[in-house]
Structure formats: C-alpha cells, structure tokens
Design a protein around this motif. Sequence first.
Motif, mmCIF file in Angstrom:
data_model
loop_
_atom_site.group_PDB
_atom_site.id
_atom_site.type_symbol
_atom_site.label_atom_id
_atom_site.label_comp_id
_atom_site.label_asym_id
_atom_site.label_seq_id
_atom_site.Cartn_x
_atom_site.Cartn_y
_atom_site.Cartn_z
ATOM 1 N N GLU A 139 130.681 51.981 1.289
ATOM 2 C CA GLU A 139 129.750 51.642 2.323
ATOM 3 C C GLU A 139 129.715 52.739 3.414
ATOM 4 O O GLU A 139 128.639 53.151 3.916
ATOM 5 C CB GLU A 139 129.831 50.321 3.174
ATOM 6 N N LYS B 205 129.445 44.771 10.139
ATOM 7 C CA LYS B 205 128.464 44.990 10.159
ATOM 8 C C LYS B 205 127.577 44.845 11.735
ATOM 9 O O LYS B 205 126.726 45.167 12.123
ATOM 10 C CB LYS B 205 127.327 43.999 9.434
ATOM 11 N N GLN C 187 123.318 53.384 17.436
ATOM 12 C CA GLN C 187 122.079 54.418 17.063
ATOM 13 C C GLN C 187 122.009 55.439 17.993
ATOM 14 O O GLN C 187 121.733 56.727 17.479
ATOM 15 C CB GLN C 187 120.867 53.462 17.116
ATOM 16 N N MET D 81 122.902 60.806 -5.662
ATOM 17 C CA MET D 81 123.610 59.524 -5.581
ATOM 18 C C MET D 81 122.878 58.567 -6.542
ATOM 19 O O MET D 81 121.683 58.358 -6.930
ATOM 20 C CB MET D 81 123.310 59.170 -4.318
ATOM 21 N N LYS D 82 123.817 58.060 -7.326
ATOM 22 C CA LYS D 82 123.322 56.785 -8.192
ATOM 23 C C LYS D 82 123.051 55.831 -7.567
ATOM 24 O O LYS D 82 123.138 55.300 -6.445
ATOM 25 C CB LYS D 82 124.699 56.287 -8.746
ATOM 26 N N GLN E 92 122.092 52.171 -6.418
ATOM 27 C CA GLN E 92 122.943 51.023 -6.591
ATOM 28 C C GLN E 92 122.640 49.848 -7.285
ATOM 29 O O GLN E 92 121.538 49.555 -7.626
ATOM 30 C CB GLN E 92 123.351 50.687 -4.896
ATOM 31 N N SER E 93 123.623 48.991 -7.656
ATOM 32 C CA SER E 93 123.413 47.908 -8.534
ATOM 33 C C SER E 93 122.480 46.723 -7.918
ATOM 34 O O SER E 93 122.785 46.701 -6.749
ATOM 35 C CB SER E 93 124.777 47.476 -9.144
ATOM 36 N N ARG F 112 123.922 42.977 2.434
ATOM 37 C CA ARG F 112 123.851 44.505 2.910
ATOM 38 C C ARG F 112 122.633 45.163 3.096
ATOM 39 O O ARG F 112 122.222 45.821 4.083
ATOM 40 C CB ARG F 112 124.633 45.269 1.937
ATOM 41 N N PRO G 245 123.078 50.368 10.956
ATOM 42 C CA PRO G 245 122.805 51.668 11.684
ATOM 43 C C PRO G 245 123.265 52.745 10.740
ATOM 44 O O PRO G 245 122.808 53.807 10.733
ATOM 45 C CB PRO G 245 123.423 51.555 13.097
ATOM 46 N N ASN G 246 124.255 52.736 10.032
ATOM 47 C CA ASN G 246 124.724 53.848 9.229
ATOM 48 C C ASN G 246 124.150 53.661 7.807
ATOM 49 O O ASN G 246 124.167 52.831 7.025
ATOM 50 C CB ASN G 246 126.166 53.639 9.067
ATOM 51 N N VAL H 65 123.737 54.133 4.084
ATOM 52 C CA VAL H 65 124.757 53.810 3.417
ATOM 53 C C VAL H 65 124.805 54.865 2.203
ATOM 54 O O VAL H 65 125.826 55.258 1.605
ATOM 55 C CB VAL H 65 124.506 52.453 2.704
ATOM 56 N N ASP H 66 123.630 55.244 1.709
ATOM 57 C CA ASP H 66 123.741 56.128 0.563
ATOM 58 C C ASP H 66 123.892 57.545 0.621
ATOM 59 O O ASP H 66 123.689 58.417 0.015
ATOM 60 C CB ASP H 66 122.293 55.728 -0.224
ATOM 61 N N GLY H 67 124.917 58.051 1.580
ATOM 62 C CA GLY H 67 125.365 59.213 1.698
ATOM 63 C C GLY H 67 124.464 60.229 2.129
ATOM 64 O O GLY H 67 124.641 61.633 1.889
ATOM 65 N N LYS I 56 124.069 61.296 5.136
ATOM 66 C CA LYS I 56 124.449 61.762 6.355
ATOM 67 C C LYS I 56 124.604 63.042 6.545
ATOM 68 O O LYS I 56 124.800 63.835 7.548
ATOM 69 C CB LYS I 56 125.639 60.859 6.789
ATOM 70 N N SER I 57 125.296 63.762 5.280
ATOM 71 C CA SER I 57 125.441 65.061 5.736
ATOM 72 C C SER I 57 124.531 66.131 5.760
ATOM 73 O O SER I 57 123.382 65.802 5.438
ATOM 74 C CB SER I 57 126.450 65.526 4.566
#
Lengths: 152, 202, 172
Positions: free
Chosen positions: A128, B183, B195, C1-2, C4-5, C158, C164-165, C167-169, C171-172
């Motif tokens: 996550e 969360k 944020q 990125m794959k 998600q299920s 989810r 806030p973050n 999830v799916d990468g 960020k970089s």
Amino acid sequence: MTMVFEHFNFAVVIVLMMTGLFAVFASHNMIKKLVGLSVFQTSVFLLYISLSKVTGGRPPVLSKKELHGYGDSYAKAGDGADAAYKTVEKTAEIIYSNPLPHVLILTAIVVGVATLAIGLALVVRTREEYGSIEEDEIDAYNYQDNLEGVSR
Amino acid sequence: MNFLTPAFILDVGLLAMLVVVAFAVVRLRSLFAIVMLQGVYSLISAAWFVSLDAVDVAFTEAAVGAGISTVLMLGAMLLTEREVKPVPMRRQWAPLFIVVITGMAMFYAIGDMPVFGDPNSIANATLGVEYVEATKSQIIIPNVVSAVLASYRGYDTFGETVVVFVAGLGIVLLLGLNGNAGKWRAKPNGQDVSQIGAEDAS
Amino acid sequence: MKPQSKTRFKPMPERSENQHVILRVVAKLLIPLIAVYGLYVHFHGDYGPGGGFQAGVIFASSIILYALIFGLDEAKRVVPPSWIRIIMSLGVLVFGGTGVATWLLGGEYLNYTMFAPDSTHAAGQHWGIFAVEIGVLLTVTSVILAIFYAFGSRGGSRRGSHSPNPVDGDKS
C-alpha cells in the motif's frame, strides 16, 4: 551406501531445507520469500519429527489398560477396542514413538502460522505504501527518495 | 538390514513428492501456483507425519499449514500481486553458492546423527520413555502429547499462547479488524496535515 | 504498474442472488458439522489426537468457510470483531488465571494437582488440562479469525475512500 540409507530422512530434509532457503535468498518477491520461509520451516518440522520415530513404535496414545487406576474399570466394561491391545501386550511390550518432539512441533506450527500472518500483513502494508512488493523496486524508490532529499 | 519394506517405500515416495513440490515452488513465477503448492507441500508433510507416528502433529499441519496459511497467503496475494518478476540469473549465483555450502556442511554432519527409527538413540531411549511412563501414573490420560503439552510443559504452552495472542495483536495493529488501520489521519482544525506535508515535499 | 485486483474474499456479488446455489447449500450443511467436529477434537484431546490448538483452527475454519461463501459482512454479523478482541485476551487470561489459581491453592504455578490433591486418579490434572485447553482454544480461534478478518476486509475500504497517499506507486 548403508549410511545414506539409514539416514535417508536427514539427507532429503537437508535438500528440502536448502530449497526453501534458496527461495528466501534468491527471490525478490516478498510473498515468494515468505512461501520459501514456510517451506524451510516445514522442513525443520520434518527433521524434528523424523528424529522421534521409533521403528515398530506406535503413536504415543496409551491404551486404557496401561493407565494406573483406570485399568480395572475399563477392563470390566470390556470394550472391543482393548481386545486388540491384549494380543499385542501378550507378545511384546508396546513401544511408543517419542512424544516430546511432537509437543514442540505442535506448538511451533501454530506459532508459525501466526508469525506468517504478521509477515503477510507487513507485505500488504508495504504494497500500500510503495505500490510494489518487489525488493528491487522498493530499493529504487527509497534511493530516489534519498536523492531528492525527501524524508518520510 | 532390509530396506525394501512397504514403510520405507512409502517414506521415500512421500519425500520424493516433497522434493518435487519444493523445486516447483522455486522455479514457478505465478504466485497463485506457488501459494497452492505451498499448501500441497504442507499436506504431503502431514501425510508423512502420520507415517512417523506423529498423529497430533499431522492433524495440526493439515489444518493449519494446508488450510489456514493457504487461505492467508491467497488473501495477501489478492491484495498485492499475481506474478513474480523474474530475477536475473547473475543475481542467483550468490544465493546458490551459500545454499550449496550450507547444505554440504549439513551433509557432513549427517554421520553423527542417530539412525532413522533407532529406539536406542539418546532422545528416544531416555527422556521420551520417561514422559510416557510418568504420564501413566501421574497424569492418567491416554494422549501423552496432550499430557506433556498442557501439564509437564505448561509454561511452554503458555508462552506459545501468548505468542499467538501477540501475533493477533500485531495483525490488528497493522491491518485492523475492519481493514482500516493506517488510514486515519489527524486533522487539527479540520486541516489535512498529511496533505500539506505532501505538497511541501513535492 | 499492474492493475490491482477487484477480487475480494467475497465471491458472492450482490447482483445475482442465485449464483453458487450448490456451494451455499453444501456449505450450510457442512459448517455446523465442522464446528461440532472442532468441539469434538477439543474435548476428545485427552483421549486421542487433538487439543486446543487444532480445535481452535478447525472451529475458526468453519466461520472462515461461512465468510467465503456468504461474504465477510455476514460473517461479521455472526462473530463481531469486537468479540474477537475480547475473546483473544480472555483465552490468555484463562490460561494465566489457571496458574494463578493453583498458586492461590498453595502449589506452584500451573501445578494442577492442587485442584484435587487427594484424588487417586489425578483428577486435579484432568481439571487443569481442561481449563488450560479452553484458554488455548479461545485464543487460537479468535486470533485466526482476527487474521482472516484483517486480510479479508483490507481491500474493500481502500479504494474510493480518503487516502492521502497515492497507492499505485506514482509518488516517485
């Protein structure tokens, strides 16, 4: 050659353990690592239990006639299950496999699944946070973060 | 000593299946197949435990290893990924080297171990027999494993129970019983602090 | 990125009520049997293979089967998560409390003979083992269920919720 045959359990268990260890070392996917760890763990259980085996032994569950203070009442009841034990007792003393490793491994299995669940929970949280469960990608992401001077 | 007894053939057969399954786990790349094979591995081990007279252990391994841990791993797999990314060959030599060296060292030590099924080995001839004999007169229940587990080694079992409890606590803290751990974000004065931090970072 | 299920532990979507009829019927038949078998394994643990650890896992697996067939939310109505937290600690308390009880009766910690010192067939040991196994059963059952609930309900809340973050990468 006889030595290998007499110790075949150790030989095979070592191969299994090393296979599990290789899966832990060589794979970069965290779930596969945990599966490898689980295989390794189960192989250690096999090692312990195979040490406790006695040739010609029985599972360590006593017959009721052997228990002090219980024998009389059960003998009067004369249930059919004890008939089998009677014949065995006449011919030879019953030998049992060693119960002590069984106890150790019994609890180890349940603790093993609990710790495995902790590991899987960490993997889920990692996914996550980083979006990946491959170690390389997580390393690269952390490296990138460090280059940019982002402290998380 | 005659080795071609049915029990020996059964043991070797089960162990051969275990080796095949373990190698398949290393080679495969589909996580679903890997997880299911782990369950198969546990089930075959449970079968061998029965052959080794460890009925309690076989019971537990079949229920826990083949049942619960497979379900858990499938759940974790569904939450993460389905495929393992291939690892380049050059990064597999060092682990292979370590594993082979360790395996050789262990093979070297085999000669010192007791023979399989030896009734006169130190572990089997002394302490194991003592526990069986003591159970007959002191605990008076048929299942020696239960007697040792709950009475003679009660401290151990208490420790194990606490470990299981702590593991459950850890799961609740990491994931949450309703899947909501991690969360929650603090919002002083209605502001989403995390944020703001993220904006500053970027 | 794959991608998600979308799959969860809940294989029964709400839109089609008549799916998996056979599964549902067979599960309804099996679940009580599994639960009773778990109790049998527990209370028969002195006489044959079995005991608190195995019984806990089997009993929990009956509820896990219920959750797999009828959905996690239904299972949470059968065994609410708030119970699990209580039962989890109750089991450890029962185990530890047995030791304290033997202490108060004048013996060592977990010396079950103190429950019936004069018994000729070790009744005290039987009572002690019984109490301890109950503690193990409670803890193991609820911890296994807690683990299953945690993993099962992780995916559902989810996406779409406040996160806030990313999830799916990305960020970089």
